[in-house]
Scaffold this motif. Structure first.
Motif, PDB file in Angstrom:
ATOM      1  N   MET B  66      36.259 -24.916  -0.096  1.00  0.00           N
ATOM      2  CA  MET B  66      37.118 -23.674  -0.307  1.00  0.00           C
ATOM      3  C   MET B  66      36.559 -22.606  -0.199  1.00  0.00           C
ATOM      4  O   MET B  66      35.628 -22.078  -0.885  1.00  0.00           O
ATOM      5  CB  MET B  66      37.610 -24.030  -1.742  1.00  0.00           C
ATOM      6  CG  MET B  66      38.120 -25.459  -1.815  1.00  0.00           C
ATOM      7  SD  MET B  66      39.780 -25.601  -1.093  1.00  0.00           S
ATOM      8  CE  MET B  66      41.175 -25.276  -2.305  1.00  0.00           C
ATOM      9  N   ALA B  67      37.217 -21.535   0.507  1.00  0.00           N
ATOM     10  CA  ALA B  67      36.743 -20.316   0.762  1.00  0.00           C
ATOM     11  C   ALA B  67      37.723 -19.173   0.464  1.00  0.00           C
ATOM     12  O   ALA B  67      38.944 -19.364   0.680  1.00  0.00           O
ATOM     13  CB  ALA B  67      36.199 -20.046   2.163  1.00  0.00           C
ATOM     14  N   LEU B  68      37.366 -17.916  -0.317  1.00  0.00           N
ATOM     15  CA  LEU B  68      38.242 -17.122  -0.685  1.00  0.00           C
ATOM     16  C   LEU B  68      38.389 -16.317   0.524  1.00  0.00           C
ATOM     17  O   LEU B  68      39.608 -15.590   0.941  1.00  0.00           O
ATOM     18  CB  LEU B  68      37.679 -15.983  -1.847  1.00  0.00           C
ATOM     19  CG  LEU B  68      38.098 -16.844  -2.981  1.00  0.00           C
ATOM     20  CD1 LEU B  68      37.419 -15.914  -4.236  1.00  0.00           C
ATOM     21  CD2 LEU B  68      39.234 -17.032  -3.282  1.00  0.00           C
ATOM     22  N   SER B  69      37.310 -15.687   1.456  1.00  0.00           N
ATOM     23  CA  SER B  69      37.543 -15.012   2.554  1.00  0.00           C
ATOM     24  C   SER B  69      37.141 -15.687   3.848  1.00  0.00           C
ATOM     25  O   SER B  69      36.639 -17.100   3.703  1.00  0.00           O
ATOM     26  CB  SER B  69      36.691 -13.644   2.494  1.00  0.00           C
ATOM     27  OG  SER B  69      35.395 -14.073   1.979  1.00  0.00           O
ATOM     28  N   VAL B  72      32.604 -16.289   8.472  1.00  0.00           N
ATOM     29  CA  VAL B  72      32.258 -15.440   9.760  1.00  0.00           C
ATOM     30  C   VAL B  72      31.205 -15.984  10.726  1.00  0.00           C
ATOM     31  O   VAL B  72      30.038 -16.425   9.702  1.00  0.00           O
ATOM     32  CB  VAL B  72      31.977 -13.997   9.344  1.00  0.00           C
ATOM     33  CG1 VAL B  72      31.252 -13.236  10.431  1.00  0.00           C
ATOM     34  CG2 VAL B  72      33.099 -13.280   8.782  1.00  0.00           C
ATOM     35  N   GLN B  92      28.216 -18.046   8.132  1.00  0.00           N
ATOM     36  CA  GLN B  92      27.899 -18.115   6.678  1.00  0.00           C
ATOM     37  C   GLN B  92      27.821 -19.323   5.894  1.00  0.00           C
ATOM     38  O   GLN B  92      27.444 -19.535   4.808  1.00  0.00           O
ATOM     39  CB  GLN B  92      29.089 -17.226   5.985  1.00  0.00           C
ATOM     40  CG  GLN B  92      28.978 -15.737   6.425  1.00  0.00           C
ATOM     41  CD  GLN B  92      30.042 -15.218   5.789  1.00  0.00           C
ATOM     42  OE1 GLN B  92      31.242 -15.207   6.314  1.00  0.00           O
ATOM     43  NE2 GLN B  92      30.025 -14.592   4.814  1.00  0.00           N
ATOM     44  N   ALA B 119      23.216 -12.746  -5.645  1.00  0.00           N
ATOM     45  CA  ALA B 119      23.728 -11.626  -4.980  1.00  0.00           C
ATOM     46  C   ALA B 119      23.407 -11.565  -3.670  1.00  0.00           C
ATOM     47  O   ALA B 119      23.830 -10.674  -3.028  1.00  0.00           O
ATOM     48  CB  ALA B 119      23.182 -10.479  -5.802  1.00  0.00           C
ATOM     49  N   ALA B 121      23.404 -12.505   0.361  1.00  0.00           N
ATOM     50  CA  ALA B 121      24.459 -13.097   1.409  1.00  0.00           C
ATOM     51  C   ALA B 121      23.725 -14.214   1.952  1.00  0.00           C
ATOM     52  O   ALA B 121      22.207 -14.443   2.008  1.00  0.00           O
ATOM     53  CB  ALA B 121      24.494 -12.151   2.643  1.00  0.00           C
ATOM     54  N   PHE B 123      23.762 -16.847   5.054  1.00  0.00           N
ATOM     55  CA  PHE B 123      24.246 -17.273   6.406  1.00  0.00           C
ATOM     56  C   PHE B 123      22.922 -17.825   7.056  1.00  0.00           C
ATOM     57  O   PHE B 123      21.918 -17.813   6.995  1.00  0.00           O
ATOM     58  CB  PHE B 123      24.650 -16.105   7.133  1.00  0.00           C
ATOM     59  CG  PHE B 123      23.697 -14.846   7.093  1.00  0.00           C
ATOM     60  CD1 PHE B 123      23.840 -13.749   6.314  1.00  0.00           C
ATOM     61  CD2 PHE B 123      22.728 -14.874   8.130  1.00  0.00           C
ATOM     62  CE1 PHE B 123      22.869 -12.749   6.202  1.00  0.00           C
ATOM     63  CE2 PHE B 123      22.038 -13.581   8.029  1.00  0.00           C
ATOM     64  CZ  PHE B 123      22.010 -12.602   7.057  1.00  0.00           C
ATOM     65  N   ASP B 191      14.469  -9.676   9.111  1.00  0.00           N
ATOM     66  CA  ASP B 191      14.917  -8.483   8.738  1.00  0.00           C
ATOM     67  C   ASP B 191      13.952  -7.443   8.367  1.00  0.00           C
ATOM     68  O   ASP B 191      14.269  -6.044   8.600  1.00  0.00           O
ATOM     69  CB  ASP B 191      15.955  -8.618   7.546  1.00  0.00           C
ATOM     70  CG  ASP B 191      17.168  -8.238   7.656  1.00  0.00           C
ATOM     71  OD1 ASP B 191      17.925  -8.466   6.932  1.00  0.00           O
ATOM     72  OD2 ASP B 191      17.598  -7.858   8.964  1.00  0.00           O
ATOM     73  N   THR B 216      13.410  -3.134  10.861  1.00  0.00           N
ATOM     74  CA  THR B 216      14.035  -4.445  11.053  1.00  0.00           C
ATOM     75  C   THR B 216      13.828  -4.685  12.484  1.00  0.00           C
ATOM     76  O   THR B 216      13.897  -3.788  13.444  1.00  0.00           O
ATOM     77  CB  THR B 216      15.457  -4.374  10.929  1.00  0.00           C
ATOM     78  OG1 THR B 216      15.585  -4.148   9.536  1.00  0.00           O
ATOM     79  CG2 THR B 216      16.037  -5.633  11.156  1.00  0.00           C
TER      80      THR B 216
END
Lengths: 389, 335
Positions: B66-69, B72, B92, B119, B121, B123, B191, B216
């Protein structure tokens, strides 16, 4: 992708919104003595700006905003600004609200795209906040709220690396992808092409921390430079003079994010509906997303803390028009291409019993405003849903 | 010099993601295949060599729960192994591997969200085939997953997890030429700008670690034992893979570099950046004198475009293709 994007998106779009509203309110205002009961005065303008800024920087709202989370969808975000724009006695018709949102988003898209370094998005944000502080400089209470948010921005973002800022920038660019609405002030200033794409200059100062391109140095195994050559291009770059300030006060150096509107430069948008790029933009999110309920809960909770001011005068008297005449506004509403309409989420709030209970509880906490005249959208409008309870 | 050729039109625009263009020349077929990530989907185009026939396909990021957005994609890249070619997509949520034409998904690997602090990200990003048998994929926590790929079928397994990087992986590249002894098969970049050079095998071994200098590294290539790295401050640096020694420093671009590619037969290097420029460079290495040289060959300004992908279309570097943010076309240039 980056979970730290939403505060920057919200604050910068909010800042652009305030620039536009301020400009339109000034353009439509009448000197106090001469004004009829239903016309805008300077006092009204300041009140509207104060009301919106107070709502925007509401402490609880900001707390939620700064929590790490994925970006809202375009529709969910649009609803937040709908609400924000109506946090005062001012009313906007659908067409004016659409135009306002178009201008806000294209302006911030331009700023994100042209930021020399990803970290400079923070300077853009600070430019917006500096201007907002100036709008409320006579109201110490609200000024304090804004300063609090300023401090929170510094705390949250100062320690992020360049790579993390680039991720934020990439997240924002994905959000803005395929939006090519032409803005007349951009076209006039030649920063936007007639196809809606922005002009990217290949001259000017390089970003802070970057060297002007051209030099090649080669080293031997001892680390001594043994050869040096140069190459040239059509680009015409120079070294930057100084870095912008990331403190609470200071010269930001960067001009992106400062107010580009003035009373003498009215803002118009041209909606081009023929570009096939729009097809991909429009296809997303047309089918109702059952998970949008999660967003609604969250959104409703946020907005639950906001007071909705009841319109004092007649509906038309306190209405703000983003266009030059009422006829223009009407015409814009009728001719807006289908694929560019901001279809509000169609929520079936009564599907799951558990959700229904939670939702009702949250919505019950909201102050019930006077019922707003039915908006032009068909089906259940999110706002109408909340108002109807 | 290079002249602009007819662009290939895409059905969707390209996203502002590093290394956002992959090119495949299927052996024995007069075809060129391109892939560019749009966001939640990737466009795969096959172009006939005569430039007359095109076929398009769109692949979606696998939601995996289930994903809200919308989920990508971060990158799409073909991996050429001796026995098969796979199209790998990173997102992601995880890693999807398809047959080279994108027709069938042969493998799905979900990222372990619990491995990441809340917090941060999550991916996958950075894709390369290595050692004739493996496909390596990076993650946002700095891990590099090594997948063991059988000659055919779907029995793909994770053979190893490399844990040298502490920042999100940006790019991974395999040796494209002939490595001198001890120079390694693979380079991984992150990064923070740290580069690691590895030798591939049943167990991967770290050969050298090139420390970051504050920028980076968004794109990296490995050729004849030379690491070519593109950085956020617009610089290209060349290092000796085996020793980590810096051999060349180029103030190449005025903004963040998004893509590097290398044509192994001629030692040509291609770089694309946010500053709208694409440059062609010539690398030369002399194993006897230990000289590493780089010279500038050609500059191309893709007007009003933030370049996000750039690839040579042939191993001699006589043609190349470019993608730009928000644009629905692949620009092509040839000599």
């Amino acid at each position: 992708m980056s979970a730290r994007t939403l505060p920057l998106l919200f604050l910068n779009l909010g800042g652009e919104m305030l620039y536009i509203l301020d400009q339109r309110l000034r353009a439509q205002s009448i000197p106090g003595e001469k004004a009829r009961k239903d016309e805008w005065t300077d006092v009204d303008r300041k009140r509207v700006m104060n009301d919106i800024i107070t709502t925007m920087f509401n402490k609880k709202f900001m707390e939620e905003l700064f929590k790490p989370q994925e970006l809202y969808s375009k529709k969910a975000l649009r609803t937040v600004y709908d609400r924000l724009a109506h946090a005062s006695i001012m009313r906007l018709n659908q067409a004016s609200m659409d135009k306002l949102y178009d201008l806000m988003t294209m302006a911030f898209k331009y700023q994100v795209l042209l930021c020399p370094r990803p970290k400079d998005i923070l300077l853009v944000t600070f430019n917006h906040l500096d201007a907002i502080k100036d709008f409320v400089r006579d109201s110490p209470g609200i000024l304090n709220q804004v300063d609090e948010t300023f401090r929170q921005l510094i705390e949250t973002y100062s320690c992020l690396s360049a790579g993390e800022f680039q991720l934020i920038r990439q997240t924002l660019l994905i959000f803005f992808q395929d939006m090519h609405i032409r803005v007349s002030i951009f076209l006039k200033d030649k920063v936007q092409n007639s196809n809606g794409h922005f002009v990217l200059p290949i001259s000017g100062p390089v970003p802070w921390g970057t060297e002007v391109p051209g030099l090649i140095r080669m080293f031997n195994r001892n680390g001594d430079e043994v050869k040096r050559t140069e190459f040239t291009t059509d680009g015409n770059y120079v070294t930057p003079q100084r870095e912008g300030s990331f403190d609470l006060f200071g010269d930001r150096v960067l001009k992106l994010g400062t107010n580009m509107y003035s009373v003498s430069r009215p803002v118009e948008t041209h909606i081009s509906g023929s570009s096939k790029n729009l097809a991909s933009h429009a296809k997303e999110n047309i089918t109702p997303n059952p998970l949008a309920k999660e967003e609604l809960n969250f959104l409703a909770r946020l907005l639950g803390g906001l007071e909705v001011k009841k319109p004092g005068g007649s509906e038309t008297g306190f209405r703000l028009n983003l266009f030059t005449t009422d006829e223009e506004e009407e015409h814009a509403a009728l001719t807006r291409p289908e694929e560019l309409s901001y279809k509000v989420i169609n929520i079936e709030a009564t599907q799951e019993p558990g959700r229904r209970a939670e939702l009702s509880r949250i919505l019950g906490e909201l102050e019930v405003a006077e019922p707003r005249p039915a908006s032009s959208g068909k089906g259940e409008d999110l706002l109408a849903l909340m108002d109807g309870l | 010099m290079y002249r602009k050729e007819k662009s290939i039109q895409l059905k969707s625009s390209s996203a502002a993601l590093y290394n956002n263009l992959s090119v495949l020349r299927p052996p024995g077929r007069q075809l060129l295949c391109f892939s560019a990530v749009h966001g939640p989907s990737v466009t795969v185009v096959s172009a006939a060599a005569d430039g007359l026939g095109f076929s398009h396909r769109q692949l979606q990021a696998k939601e995996g729960g289930m994903a809200l957005s919308t989920c990508v994609l971060t990158q799409a890249s073909w991996c050429v192994l001796p026995s098969r070619v796979l199209l790998v997509l990173t997102s992601q949520k995880g890693i999807q591997m398809y047959e080279s034409d994108g027709s069938i998904m042969v493998y799905w690997h979900a990222l372990d969200v619990t491995e990441h602090p809340p917090a941060q990200a999550v991916f996958a990003r950075g894709i390369a085939a290595a050692g004739g048998r493996f496909i390596c994929v990076g993650t946002s926590s700095g891990l590099v997953l090594v997948f063991d790929i059988p000659p055919k079928g779907t029995n793909i397994t994770v053979s190893e997890v490399l844990e040298q990087h502490r920042d999100a992986i940006t790019d991974i590249a395999a040796e494209l030429g002939r490595a001198p002894d001890g120079a390694g098969d693979l380079v991984t970049a992150d990064d923070a700008g740290t580069l690691c050079v590895w030798s591939a095998g049943e167990e991967f071994t770290l050969l050298s670690k090139i420390p970051a200098f504050g920028c980076t590294c968004s794109s990296v290539k490995l050729w004849n034992g030379v690491v070519a790295a593109g950085y956020g401050n617009g610089q290209i640096r060349l290092y000796e893979a085996a020793t980590g020694l810096l051999r060349a420093e180029v103030n190449a671009h005025a903004r963040w570099i998004y893509a590097l590619d290398l044509a192994p037969q001629a030692g040509k290097l291609l770089s694309g950046a946010e500053d709208s420029f694409v440059h062609v460079w010539k690398l030369s290495t002399n194993p006897d004198t230990n000289d590493v040289e780089i010279e500038h060959c050609h500059a191309e300004c893709v007007t009003d475009t933030q370049v996000c992908g750039a690839r040579f279309c042939d191993p001699e570097g006589n043609s190349f293709a470019v993608t730009g943010y928000d644009l629905s076309e692949i620009f092509r240039y040839a000599r």
